[in-house]
Design an enzyme around this catalytic site. Structure first.
Site, PDB file in Angstrom:
ATOM      1  N   CYS A 107      -0.519   4.104   2.113  1.00 28.76           N
ATOM      2  CA  CYS A 107      -0.340   3.972   3.577  1.00 28.76           C
ATOM      3  C   CYS A 107       1.113   4.183   3.977  1.00 28.76           C
ATOM      4  O   CYS A 107       1.388   4.800   5.001  1.00 28.76           O
ATOM      5  CB  CYS A 107      -0.750   2.582   4.067  1.00 28.76           C
ATOM      6  SG  CYS A 107      -2.204   1.903   3.287  1.00 28.76           S
ATOM      7  N   ASP A 108       2.051   3.632   3.190  1.00 28.63           N
ATOM      8  CA  ASP A 108       3.438   3.538   3.671  1.00 28.63           C
ATOM      9  C   ASP A 108       4.425   4.509   3.019  1.00 28.63           C
ATOM     10  O   ASP A 108       5.577   4.582   3.462  1.00 28.63           O
ATOM     11  CB  ASP A 108       3.955   2.095   3.466  1.00 28.63           C
ATOM     12  CG  ASP A 108       3.186   1.100   4.323  1.00 28.63           C
ATOM     13  OD1 ASP A 108       2.561   1.545   5.299  1.00 28.63           O
ATOM     14  OD2 ASP A 108       3.188  -0.096   4.010  1.00 28.63           O
ATOM     15  N   CYS A 126       0.826  -1.211   0.000  1.00 30.95           N
ATOM     16  CA  CYS A 126       0.000   0.000   0.000  1.00 30.95           C
ATOM     17  C   CYS A 126       0.859   1.259   0.000  1.00 30.95           C
ATOM     18  O   CYS A 126       1.310   1.706   1.061  1.00 30.95           O
ATOM     19  CB  CYS A 126      -0.928  -0.025   1.212  1.00 30.95           C
ATOM     20  SG  CYS A 126      -1.971   1.434   1.293  1.00 30.95           S
TER      21      CYS A 126
END
Ligand code: NAP
Length: 331
Positions: free
Chosen positions: A149-150, A146
């Site tokens: 997200c990261d 992701c």
């Protein structure tokens, strides 16, 4: 921002609903909004609120919003459903759905045990894996699924690889290229399936290198990812890219085992077979969103929401037909 940690209402054991919605992404929450407008007693049982919207930063193609943050859109979906009296229970994984005395008994983690006249399955799909050496070993230590997200975790790093040719991969490259010195995009074909506007955005970045017709064959490292081996399928050349991480953005897989355990018919790819009214092979069980076999190549918030609305309408019709629900004014 994930809305995973929302307040969790207590459910009475053996409680009776008209509709249990399994899954709290756009399809499930839209189904809940519509079900509640039909005055059906509705509960949403879900692992998280927002589903795949939690993996996206911005949404600029949901009608009515030229640009809205994904977390804001999730909050609006959630608040909309709750304002009509829907109970949303996050942190629940539904384990079984079975027939019992003309109703469905739905069991989930955390002691969830409820009955319902109908069920809407809107569990989305799970992230696909590459299946190459090093992928499992370095998961969470440089292997991510992701970008949204990261990406911030890689701020100031030298280089990363992104794998895939769809919207997720291209969106990930666009984002990562503003955090990381160099981004390699590895895609197995020569053409992208991503939206042209995303491809244009990526091509305009001067710190992005495309490795087309190429596949990742191994992820190498010590404590964390240090390099990625890439094979060009046309030339046969192998390159070792020294990178700090790899973002695998190659789409999603349906929850086959869960569907099988309920007795749902699936297509060759494992997605739930539905008709145009979101009816599955089990009367009283409907499905919506990314879990279904419809519009497989075009998964959007608006299509998920649309199928959720149709599933709720069908659940309403089913409950009336079976005498499980009587709208006001009906004799
Ligand atoms: P996707 O559209 O299914 O694309 C997956 C990509 O990964 C494809 O390019 C595919 O290659 C490649 N791939 C699949 N399996 C692979 C493997 N084993 N090895 C190497 N490459 C592999 O998935 P997605 O990009 O995650 O998007 C999913 C849905 O969400 C789409 O409908 C998309 O439009 C939507 N989405 C929308 C947005 C947005 O609107 N902002 C953002 C993200 C996602 P091939 O092309 O060769 O098949």
């Amino acid at each position: 921002m994930s809305l995973r940690i929302a307040s969790r209402p207590k459910l009475e054991k053996g409680g009776r609903f008209d509709v249990v919605v399994v899954g709290g992404g756009p399809a499930g929450l839209s189904a809940a909004v519509y079900a509640s407008r039909f005055l059906l007693k509705t509960v949403v049982l879900t692992v998280d609120v927002g589903g795949q919207l939690n993996l996206t930063n911005w949404v600029d193609d949901y009608p009515g919003f030229s640009r809205i943050s994904a977390s804001e859109l999730v909050a609006r979906f959630r608040d909309h459903a709750q304002s009509f009296g829907v109970t949303i229970v996050p942190g629940v994984e539904v384990k079984s759905v079975m027939r019992e005395n003309g109703l469905f008994r739905v069991l989930g983690t955390g002691g969830v045990d409820v009955y319902s006249g109908s069920v809407i399955i809107a569990v989305g799909a799970m992230r696909r894996k590459l299946g190459v050496p090093g992928e499992e070993e370095f998961q969470g230590r440089g292997v991510s699924y992701c970008s949204i997200c990261d990406a911030p975790l890689f701020k100031g790093r030298n280089a990363v690889v992104v794998v895939g040719g769809g919207d997720s991969a291209l969106e990930g490259v666009a984002l990562l290229s503003s955090y990381v010195g160099r981004v390699y995009l590895v895609h197995r074909r020569g053409e992208f399936r991503a939206k042209p506007v995303l491809v244009e955005e990526v091509l305009a970045r001067d710190n992005v290198e495309l490795l087309l017709n190429s596949v990742v064959t191994e992820i190498l490292g010590e404590d964390s990812v240090k390099a990625v081996k890439v094979l060009n399928k046309v030339t046969g050349e192998t390159r070792i890219l020294e990178v700090d991480g790899i973002f695998i953005e190659i789409g999603f897989e349906p929850a086959r085992e869960f569907f099988k355990s309920i007795g749902l018919e699936v297509d060759d790819y494992g997605y739930i077979k539905v008709d145009e009214w979101m009816r599955t092979n089990i009367p009283g069980v409907f499905a919506a969103g990314d879990a279904i076999n419809m519009w497989r190549g075009f998964r959007q918030v608006v299509t998920a929401a649309a199928t959720g609305a149709v599933a709720a309408y069908s659940a309403y019709q089913y409950l009336i037909e079976k005498g499980l629900y009587r709208p006001a004014g009906f004799k």
